[in-house]
Design a protein around this motif. Structure first.
Motif, PDB file in Angstrom:
ATOM      1  N   ALA A 231       6.844   5.387   6.030  1.00  9.14           N
ATOM      2  CA  ALA A 231       6.422   6.655   6.607  1.00  9.14           C
ATOM      3  C   ALA A 231       6.062   6.527   8.083  1.00  9.14           C
ATOM      4  O   ALA A 231       6.233   7.452   8.850  1.00  9.14           O
ATOM      5  CB  ALA A 231       5.217   7.193   5.854  1.00  9.14           C
ATOM      6  N   GLY A 232       5.539   5.396   8.469  1.00 10.09           N
ATOM      7  CA  GLY A 232       5.047   5.242   9.829  1.00 10.09           C
ATOM      8  C   GLY A 232       5.711   4.106  10.565  1.00 10.09           C
ATOM      9  O   GLY A 232       6.772   3.622  10.163  1.00 10.09           O
ATOM     10  N   PRO A 233       5.091   3.644  11.655  1.00 10.01           N
ATOM     11  CA  PRO A 233       5.701   2.583  12.458  1.00 10.01           C
ATOM     12  C   PRO A 233       5.837   1.268  11.723  1.00 10.01           C
ATOM     13  O   PRO A 233       6.695   0.462  12.034  1.00 10.01           O
ATOM     14  CB  PRO A 233       4.735   2.449  13.642  1.00 10.01           C
ATOM     15  CG  PRO A 233       3.434   2.998  13.137  1.00 10.01           C
ATOM     16  CD  PRO A 233       3.811   4.096  12.192  1.00 10.01           C
ATOM     17  N   GLY A 234       4.986   1.041  10.743  1.00  7.47           N
ATOM     18  CA  GLY A 234       5.130  -0.131   9.889  1.00  7.47           C
ATOM     19  C   GLY A 234       4.709  -1.406  10.567  1.00  7.47           C
ATOM     20  O   GLY A 234       4.116  -1.417  11.642  1.00  7.47           O
ATOM     21  N   LEU A 235       5.015  -2.523   9.898  1.00  2.21           N
ATOM     22  CA  LEU A 235       4.663  -3.859  10.396  1.00  2.21           C
ATOM     23  C   LEU A 235       5.941  -4.662  10.592  1.00  2.21           C
ATOM     24  O   LEU A 235       6.833  -4.621   9.770  1.00  2.21           O
ATOM     25  CB  LEU A 235       3.769  -4.581   9.397  1.00  2.21           C
ATOM     26  CG  LEU A 235       2.382  -3.973   9.152  1.00  2.21           C
ATOM     27  CD1 LEU A 235       1.683  -4.733   8.044  1.00  2.21           C
ATOM     28  CD2 LEU A 235       1.568  -4.028  10.414  1.00  2.21           C
ATOM     29  N   HIS A 236       5.983  -5.358  11.659  1.00  3.46           N
ATOM     30  CA  HIS A 236       7.133  -6.228  11.891  1.00  3.46           C
ATOM     31  C   HIS A 236       6.619  -7.650  12.135  1.00  3.46           C
ATOM     32  O   HIS A 236       6.148  -8.287  11.216  1.00  3.46           O
ATOM     33  CB  HIS A 236       7.950  -5.670  13.067  1.00  3.46           C
ATOM     34  CG  HIS A 236       8.435  -4.273  12.789  1.00  3.46           C
ATOM     35  ND1 HIS A 236       9.474  -4.001  11.935  1.00  3.46           N
ATOM     36  CD2 HIS A 236       7.973  -3.070  13.218  1.00  3.46           C
ATOM     37  CE1 HIS A 236       9.679  -2.691  11.850  1.00  3.46           C
ATOM     38  NE2 HIS A 236       8.771  -2.108  12.618  1.00  3.46           N
TER      39      HIS A 236
ATOM     40  N   PRO B 237       0.822  -1.218   0.000  1.00  5.45           N
ATOM     41  CA  PRO B 237       0.000   0.000   0.000  1.00  5.45           C
ATOM     42  C   PRO B 237       0.851   1.262   0.000  1.00  5.45           C
ATOM     43  O   PRO B 237       1.916   1.318   0.611  1.00  5.45           O
ATOM     44  CB  PRO B 237      -0.797  -0.107   1.308  1.00  5.45           C
ATOM     45  CG  PRO B 237      -0.750  -1.550   1.670  1.00  5.45           C
ATOM     46  CD  PRO B 237       0.585  -2.037   1.194  1.00  5.45           C
ATOM     47  N   VAL B 238       0.346   2.288  -0.691  1.00  8.60           N
ATOM     48  CA  VAL B 238       0.972   3.608  -0.713  1.00  8.60           C
ATOM     49  C   VAL B 238      -0.134   4.662  -0.682  1.00  8.60           C
ATOM     50  O   VAL B 238      -1.284   4.393  -1.047  1.00  8.60           O
ATOM     51  CB  VAL B 238       1.854   3.819  -1.965  1.00  8.60           C
ATOM     52  CG1 VAL B 238       3.077   2.923  -1.936  1.00  8.60           C
ATOM     53  CG2 VAL B 238       1.045   3.594  -3.245  1.00  8.60           C
ATOM     54  N   CYS B 239       0.220   5.862  -0.231  1.00  7.93           N
ATOM     55  CA  CYS B 239      -0.723   6.968  -0.226  1.00  7.93           C
ATOM     56  C   CYS B 239       0.055   8.273  -0.157  1.00  7.93           C
ATOM     57  O   CYS B 239       1.290   8.267  -0.018  1.00  7.93           O
ATOM     58  CB  CYS B 239      -1.708   6.863   0.942  1.00  7.93           C
ATOM     59  SG  CYS B 239      -0.933   6.977   2.573  1.00  7.93           S
ATOM     60  N   THR B 240      -0.635   9.379  -0.219  1.00  5.49           N
ATOM     61  CA  THR B 240       0.032  10.676  -0.116  1.00  5.49           C
ATOM     62  C   THR B 240       0.364  10.968   1.349  1.00  5.49           C
ATOM     63  O   THR B 240      -0.326  10.473   2.260  1.00  5.49           O
ATOM     64  CB  THR B 240      -0.863  11.801  -0.658  1.00  5.49           C
ATOM     65  OG1 THR B 240      -2.068  11.842   0.116  1.00  5.49           O
ATOM     66  CG2 THR B 240      -1.197  11.565  -2.116  1.00  5.49           C
TER      67      THR B 240
ATOM     68  N   GLY C 114       9.121  11.689  -1.865  1.00  2.00           N
ATOM     69  CA  GLY C 114       8.180  12.054  -0.826  1.00  2.00           C
ATOM     70  C   GLY C 114       6.786  12.347  -1.336  1.00  2.00           C
ATOM     71  O   GLY C 114       5.905  12.735  -0.563  1.00  2.00           O
ATOM     72  N   ARG C 115       6.587  12.150  -2.608  1.00  2.00           N
ATOM     73  CA  ARG C 115       5.255  12.380  -3.172  1.00  2.00           C
ATOM     74  C   ARG C 115       4.263  11.349  -2.647  1.00  2.00           C
ATOM     75  O   ARG C 115       3.080  11.641  -2.473  1.00  2.00           O
ATOM     76  CB  ARG C 115       5.340  12.323  -4.701  1.00  2.00           C
ATOM     77  CG  ARG C 115       4.141  12.894  -5.420  1.00  2.00           C
ATOM     78  CD  ARG C 115       4.369  12.859  -6.928  1.00  2.00           C
ATOM     79  NE  ARG C 115       3.293  13.528  -7.645  1.00  2.00           N
ATOM     80  CZ  ARG C 115       3.170  13.528  -8.959  1.00  2.00           C
ATOM     81  NH1 ARG C 115       4.072  12.891  -9.698  1.00  2.00           N
ATOM     82  NH2 ARG C 115       2.169  14.157  -9.540  1.00  2.00           N
ATOM     83  N   LEU C 116       4.741  10.133  -2.433  1.00  2.57           N
ATOM     84  CA  LEU C 116       3.962   9.076  -1.808  1.00  2.57           C
ATOM     85  C   LEU C 116       4.723   8.538  -0.601  1.00  2.57           C
ATOM     86  O   LEU C 116       5.941   8.690  -0.509  1.00  2.57           O
ATOM     87  CB  LEU C 116       3.708   7.923  -2.794  1.00  2.57           C
ATOM     88  CG  LEU C 116       2.818   8.201  -4.007  1.00  2.57           C
ATOM     89  CD1 LEU C 116       2.750   6.966  -4.899  1.00  2.57           C
ATOM     90  CD2 LEU C 116       1.418   8.627  -3.582  1.00  2.57           C
ATOM     91  N   VAL C 117       3.989   7.927   0.316  1.00  2.85           N
ATOM     92  CA  VAL C 117       4.600   7.278   1.473  1.00  2.85           C
ATOM     93  C   VAL C 117       4.086   5.850   1.565  1.00  2.85           C
ATOM     94  O   VAL C 117       3.031   5.512   1.014  1.00  2.85           O
ATOM     95  CB  VAL C 117       4.302   8.032   2.787  1.00  2.85           C
ATOM     96  CG1 VAL C 117       4.950   9.403   2.777  1.00  2.85           C
ATOM     97  CG2 VAL C 117       2.803   8.138   3.020  1.00  2.85           C
TER      98      VAL C 117
END
Length: 312
Positions: free
Chosen positions: A301-306, A162-165, A249-252
């Motif tokens: 961009a964020g904490p993500g999945l581990h 997944p990606v988003c702005t 940085g256009r998408l995260v």
């Protein structure tokens, strides 16, 4: 049989709705193009054009006749182009639109700088096209390597995720696990031909989410990518298509889990053309270029999945 020059005159005038512009395209005088149309009208026994208020339009009989002969004109032109370009420096590249826009076209100046004598001809491909019916020197196609009539090489491995702005990511609820996607709009590629990658990624990430805040359905992958970039929702990105948007940085990328797809972009050529120097030069450059430029690590961009997510 009518003279081919007369048919070309008919087609050009009808397209431009002007004898003057049609003559200019064919690089002949207005008198010459008028003579060709008169000759054709005499042969057919019908009037082909009418003129009203300086606008040239086909008569009903002329329109019916042109609809019948235009495919034949196109076939003759395509056959001539195909035969005459096999052994010269014109390289015809057929490419899916999303890959062309995001990957191929931005990179082509490098290829032309290395091969200034090669003349490029770019031809769009749609997922519904049948490759065996298309004429090209090389094609860039997506799927699993299952094209027995072509020489195919994978350009790079492909991950989906997944990606988003950044604006969408920062303004909505936290995206910590895939089930949090239920609070977001998503972008889908909805086509009878193209398989939407959402189902695969959600399954492989052990997600149980099956409803979202809303869904935007796009008929092609190119439309879907544009909708994601414009902030309409979270969408599934292919690593080759979104790499530069992530770097800029256009998408995260909200999560760290990526699924390695068995499919991918391939460069194809027919066996009888694979040995042509222009084809070999392009294939060598393409594979080397994307081996160096395709990102191999996630940009998160964020904490993500581990845990407990891992490659299958």
């Amino acid at each position: 049989m009518p003279p081919l020059n007369a048919l070309l005159a008919l087609e050009a005038i009808a397209r431009h709705q002007s004898f003057t512009r049609g003559a200019s395209e064919l690089n002949i005088t207005q008198t010459a193009i008028s003579h060709r149309i008169k000759e054709l009208e005499s042969l057919l026994g019908i009037q082909l054009f009418t003129r009203k208020q300086n606008v040239t339009k086909l008569t009903n009989e002329g329109r019916i006749y042109l609809e019948c002969v235009r495919p034949a004109i196109a076939q003759i032109a395509a056959a001539t182009e195909s035969v005459s370009s096999v052994h010269d420096n014109r390289l015809t590249i057929a490419c899916l639109f999303a890959f062309s826009a995001k990957c191929l076209t931005p990179a082509l100046p490098e290829f032309l700088a290395m091969n200034p004598n090669i003349e490029l001809r770019l031809m769009p491909l749609a997922p519904t096209d049948r490759l065996e019916q298309c004429d090209f020197d090389v094609a860039i196609w997506h799927g699993i390597d299952d094209w027995p009539d072509f020489d195919a090489q994978k350009i790079a491995d492909e991950d989906i995720f997944p990606v988003c702005t950044p604006a969408l990511f920062s303004s909505g609820p936290p995206l910590r696990i895939p089930d949090d996607l239920r609070h977001y709009p998503i972008v889908r590629t909805a086509s009878p031909i193209i398989t939407d990658d959402w189902t695969v990624w959600l399954r492989e990430s052990n997600s149980e989410v099956d409803t979202f805040a809303s869904e935007v359905h796009c008929g092609t992958l190119a439309f879907a990518m544009n909708a994601i970039i414009e902030g309409l929702g979270v969408g599934i990105g292919r690593s080759m298509l979104v790499g530069k948007d992530l770097e800029s940085g256009r998408l995260v990328e909200p999560f760290t889990f990526r699924y390695r797809s068995p499919a991918g972009y391939h460069v194809l050529s027919r066996p009888e053309r694979s040995a042509l120097p222009k084809v070999q030069k392009f294939k060598r450059w393409l594979l080397a270029h994307f081996a160096q430029t395709v990102p191999t690590t996630p940009i998160v961009a964020g904490p993500g999945l581990h845990e407990p997510f891992s490659w299958d």
